[in-house]
Scaffold this motif. Structure first.
Motif: not given
Lengths: 309, 309
Positions: A20, A23-24, A103-104, B17, B20-22, B24-26, B94, B103
């Motif tokens: 993951l 931005g991709g 990632t949730q 969101v 976005l944090r890989p 993490g829970s969002h 996202v 993303t």
């Protein structure tokens, strides 16, 4: 018959991606989809253990329709979900195959109207007449009053049905005041509820706030139970690596399963630890491995502690 | 009536969101959902311009049902999608509110059976009898032969219907051999097709491979068109910032709109640049702003170049 309540059901979607990159653009290599929300997960585990289980809560819209379709595929599970005009939320878990991290992304969920909340309370009261235990699980959707769980706990107690509450934040703080038979917070939830970070002290404080018994899940260390019948620690045979998704729901299922079978606290804790550990080591997130569960039942250690405090 | 073909339709979901944090829970703060796939996007823009437009391609399952429900809400758009047993894919975009970055997570899409592909080809040939132009857009779903577009291009040409092909990779390379009237690659797609990175050289090479006209979209620099009638560059009045999502689909809609109205190349390019620029500056990804479009029509510069090469 065991009853589980999921006011904020979800359609849980899992995407596997090679890696993951924020931005991709990613081509998802595998898509899985299943009914979710904590109470639904607990019910699935109970059904897999051979219990008859009814699920209630709210469901609506196209995602709600998919969720109900999928529930019909689970043997032993009865769908008593209450329809709402809103659309059931989705959750998307993005599994990074390289790092193994998840990632949730959780949709907020539909707003429940006053009339829908009233309709649910009637259905719930009717269902209580024929169940041996009830679990109230997960977050509250928008529109449901923050004190909802306290009311549902009291209704269950009035009906003479043992009630387990598994939630967090304000819903837990308010719900505990209804005097549930069991709460099953993790260390963070317990600290948020009580302000204490030391598990034993926090657990004892949670009982003073209204919970008859507190089963604190302490991750790899297992469970700490402080109950009117005594205090126990229960732990798996070794630190097992894996995915903790759903381990808490499996622990709730273990507690309810043994409670319904009229087993004492040490047996309830053994099932809870064996099931949650079998869930952690399972290759599929949120599922448990039956053989591992059966093996672990003989290997979980339960230690009684003196009730000095 | 204009026809757009989307063999790999999608239900496009956008999540906003905070960040976005890989791993993490969002909690998703905003969810939007709309019918997608390049040809569907082109059709939506054409319908907004007042054209009658028919969409065909494949659709199936619950997501397919949602997609068709939503298409009925678009005035001027006719749904001629062919049902399949598989389930239409979702795409999840996202949007990170802090960085503004997006993303993208794209499901692979259902496998189309041989019988379903045959059924589509019949529907397509029937539809060609009553249309003024056709656009073949986007990727090929699993199960559809890689040479599919070449066949669909030939069928359109045999029916005397001008055909625009907007795809990439092997689908474009094979499709060009069917001799489409127009292709609209971006710089990357053009380089992949031809092996040349210099736009003019690559565009000329793409014509040698079979495309009658090539309209290369060069991002903020606008369009380069090499056609049997001459060579033009078309550019917006200034570099405008915004979200490029859907800008290519809007350019295709502009080309088809002016083609259907029997307008010459400079007018086609003007509409394409004005529409794609109005899409980039629109606050909603993939939508264009009508007033901005009307304003830009007078400001796009189209320059004829000598056909020296």
């Amino acid at each position: 018959m065991i009853l589980t309540v999921t006011l904020n059901t979800a359609l849980d979607i899992t995407y596997r991606v090679p890696s993951l990159r924020p931005g991709g653009s990613h081509r998802v290599s595998e898509v899985t989809e299943r009914p979710g929300g904590k109470g639904v997960n607990v019910a699935r585990v109970l059904a897999a253990l051979g219990h008859e289980v009814t699920v209630t809560g709210f469901t609506g819209g196209t995602t709600g329709r998919i969720l109900r379709d999928r529930l019909t595929e689970v043997p032993g599970l009865v769908d008593a979900l209450v329809p709402i005009s809103g659309t059931t939320r989705r959750t998307v878990a993005v599994v990074d195959e390289r790092s193994g991290g998840t990632t949730q992304l959780n949709e907020p969920g539909p707003t429940v109207s006053h009339a829908e909340w009233s309709a649910f309370q009637e259905v719930y009261e009717d269902l209580l007449a024929s169940v041996t235990a009830v679990a109230l699980c997960g977050s509250l959707p928008p529109g449901v009053p923050v004190g909802a769980y306290a009311g549902l706990v009291r209704t269950a107690r009035a009906a003479g049905v043992p009630v387990l509450l598994d939630t967090s934040g304000a819903a837990l703080r308010r719900g505990v005041a209804g005097r549930p038979d069991v709460i099953k917070p993790n260390a963070d939830e317990l600290a948020e509820l009580t302000g204490f970070h030391e598990p034993l002290r926090a657990t004892q404080d949670a009982r003073r706030r209204g919970a008859r018994a507190v089963v604190a899940s302490l991750g790899a260390e297992g469970l700490l139970a402080v109950t009117p019948e005594g205090r126990w620690r229960a732990a798996p045979p070794a630190r097992l690596r894996g995915n903790p998704t759903g381990a808490g729901d499996s622990a709730v299922a273990g507690l309810l399963s043994a409670l319904t079978d009229h087993r004492p606290w040490p047996d309830r804790l053994t099932r809870a630890v064996a099931l949650s550990t079998a869930t952690v080591v399972s290759p599929t997130a949120g599922e448990f491995d039956h053989d591992t569960y059966e093996e672990l039942l003989a290997k979980v250690t339960v230690t009684r502690e003196a009730n000095a405090a």
